[in-house]
Scaffold this motif. Structure first.
Motif, mmCIF file in Angstrom:
data_model
loop_
_atom_site.group_PDB
_atom_site.id
_atom_site.type_symbol
_atom_site.label_atom_id
_atom_site.label_comp_id
_atom_site.label_asym_id
_atom_site.label_seq_id
_atom_site.Cartn_x
_atom_site.Cartn_y
_atom_site.Cartn_z
ATOM 1 N N ALA A 186 0.845 -1.201 0.000
ATOM 2 C CA ALA A 186 0.000 0.000 0.000
ATOM 3 C C ALA A 186 0.877 1.247 0.000
ATOM 4 C CB ALA A 186 -0.915 -0.002 1.222
ATOM 5 N N ASP A 187 0.523 2.201 -0.849
ATOM 6 C CA ASP A 187 1.278 3.455 -0.886
ATOM 7 C C ASP A 187 0.386 4.676 -0.693
ATOM 8 O OD1 ASP A 187 -0.070 3.352 -3.257
ATOM 9 O OD2 ASP A 187 1.702 3.373 -4.544
ATOM 10 N N THR A 188 -0.890 4.436 -0.383
ATOM 11 C CA THR A 188 -1.802 5.531 -0.053
ATOM 12 C C THR A 188 -2.531 5.204 1.242
ATOM 13 O OG1 THR A 188 -3.701 4.606 -1.256
ATOM 14 C CG2 THR A 188 -2.161 5.998 -2.511
ATOM 15 N N TYR A 189 -2.999 6.231 1.912
ATOM 16 C CA TYR A 189 -3.698 6.041 3.188
ATOM 17 C C TYR A 189 -4.973 5.206 3.041
ATOM 18 C CZ TYR A 189 -5.931 7.301 7.633
ATOM 19 O OH TYR A 189 -6.547 7.260 8.857
ATOM 20 N N PRO A 190 -5.832 5.441 2.038
ATOM 21 C CA PRO A 190 -7.029 4.596 1.895
ATOM 22 C C PRO A 190 -6.690 3.120 1.670
ATOM 23 C CG PRO A 190 -7.284 6.611 0.624
ATOM 24 C CD PRO A 190 -5.867 6.586 1.094
ATOM 25 N N MET A 191 -5.652 2.833 0.882
ATOM 26 C CA MET A 191 -5.250 1.442 0.675
ATOM 27 C C MET A 191 -4.779 0.817 1.986
ATOM 28 S SD MET A 191 -3.161 1.586 -2.941
ATOM 29 C CE MET A 191 -2.629 -0.121 -2.731
ATOM 30 N N ALA A 192 -4.037 1.575 2.767
ATOM 31 C CA ALA A 192 -3.548 1.063 4.049
ATOM 32 C C ALA A 192 -4.702 0.814 5.014
ATOM 33 C CB ALA A 192 -2.553 2.048 4.652
#
Length: 421
Positions: free
Chosen positions: A86-92
């Motif tokens: 994950a490289d974005t906050y929503p993905m994390a």
């Protein structure tokens, strides 16, 4: 062998649950998020875990613990792999939600396997040993993940973590059997009617409700300190060094590990006094917290050590709730009852984690630095939860005993020691 595989799988679930605790700074930099957004990871995991307990219990009663545990282990592996890349906050956030989901599908399965593979007299102590062993996963997540994040980087560290659950899934698939005589068991088909009937029957029994409130009242203090607020409370609220704060949290985990077998022995030997033991432990936790919160100035080091030891005992004490559920429900709805009970402590923990954050913000508006007075006020919210829990334990312990006396008089005489009555 079955228990060893199951408890190792549970240990890994706790490892995954706690793997973010040492990665807070790295996560803040990777996703460019604030402290409030970072705390959302923990709150979401608790929320998903608590919300899934009853559905998972129903699934275990329907499909058996082996199938559900295998599914949960695979979900954990995929979720950690997703968190690794994950490289974005929503993905994390999405990945941590699925970590909570996979985590929720483990512990109930372990308890069901224990009830199928061990004699009734051995079940309490095996259960109490299981809980502390699982919590070793929280310790295991600290040093290895710190080293991995600093040495091989974020993506590789979490991919290696994910691979441990792949190994666990293979072990569950090959070695775990639902019962000694059967590899897999199946319950009645899930329908709204059957779900309502099973949950209603479990919740209607006062022993299940007693177990729920015992779990609710004993667990939240240690969970809150261990998952989020312990370190800032000791450093900002009690002016300890960061090193001593870490030592205190480690002592708390050690107290969990040591107290578990002792409580398991007591529960197995003195079934009639299970709720009495819970009441004594809760009052001890309340008393020590009162000394700490209202000590003039910062509490001395020895008192903080006493605090984490007593609060740590509350962790395995919450397992007594499951034993109350075990002796109050037939095995075909045991997992459903366990799921209901397991919601108690995590619901209380979620309420407390959020309440402390809100009170801290209100007591220190715009300062960004929480004062000892703010922490005293925030931590005092525990008295609300203790008050509710103690009243409910007292209510349902009397109802459960009266129910046992009316419906199972021989068992009532045997447990209470009142053969003369």
């Amino acid at each position: 062998m079955v228990w060893a595989v199951a408890v190792t799988t549970y240990l890994l679930a706790v490892f995954h649950r706690s793997s973010l605790a040492v990665a807070g700074l790295a996560a803040s930099e990777r996703f460019d998020i604030s402290a409030a957004q970072l705390a959302t990871f923990t709150m979401l995991q608790l929320l998903v875990y608590a919300a899934m307990q009853i559905p998972v219990g129903l699934l275990v009663d329907r499909f058996g613990p082996r199938a559900v545990m295998l599914t949960g282990t695979i979900v954990l592996a995929l979720a950690q792999a997703g968190f690794a890349v994950a490289d974005t906050y929503p993905m994390a956030i999405g990945a941590r939600v699925f970590v909570g989901l996979g985590d929720a599908m483990t512990f109930v399965c372990v308890l069901r396997l224990i009830n199928s593979w061990f004699s009734p007299r051995r079940i309490p102590i095996i259960t109490q040993i299981t809980g502390p062993i699982g919590q070793i996963g929280a310790i295991a997540a600290a040093a290895p993940m710190t080293w991995a994040l600093g040495t091989i980087g974020w993506t590789s560290a979490y991919l290696v973590a994910a691979s441990t659950s792949v190994v666990a899934a293979v072990a569950v698939l090959v070695l775990v059997r639902d019962e000694p005589a059967r590899r897999s068991v199946r319950g009645v088909e899930l329908s709204w009617t059957n779900i309502r009937t099973s949950l209603a029957a479990s919740w209607a029994h006062p022993g299940t409700r007693l177990g729920f409130w015992c779990h609710f009242t004993t667990q939240f203090s240690s969970t809150c300190l261990g998952l989020l607020w312990g370190f800032p409370f000791f450093v900002r609220g009690e002016h300890t060094s960061e090193t001593f704060a870490n030592v205190l949290l480690t002592i708390m985990v050690v107290a969990v590990v040591v107290a578990g077998p002792l409580l398991g022995w007591f529960v197995g030997a003195y079934q009639w006094h299970r709720s009495s033991l819970v009441l004594a432990i809760v009052w001890a936790i309340v008393a020590v917290w009162t000394f700490v919160l209202f000590w003039p100035g910062s509490a001395p080091s020895w008192l903080l050590i006493v605090l984490v030891v007593v609060v740590g005992v509350g962790g395995p004490a919450s397992m007594i709730g499951f034993d109350l559920g075990r002796t109050s429900n037939p095995i075909e709805r045991l997992a459903s009852a366990t799921g209901i009970i397991n919601q108690g402590g995590f619901t209380a923990s979620l309420i407390l984690v959020v309440a402390i954050g809100v009170i801290l913000d209100l007591a220190s508006p715009g300062s960004g630095t929480y004062t000892p007075e703010a922490f005293t006020l925030a931590m005092s919210f525990q008295y609300v939860l203790w008050g509710i829990g103690l009243i409910q334990i007292w209510r349902y312990r009397h109802k459960a005993r009266n129910f046992l006396r009316a419906d199972y008089p021989e068992q009532w005489k045997r447990w209470s020691g009142r053969d003369w009555d």
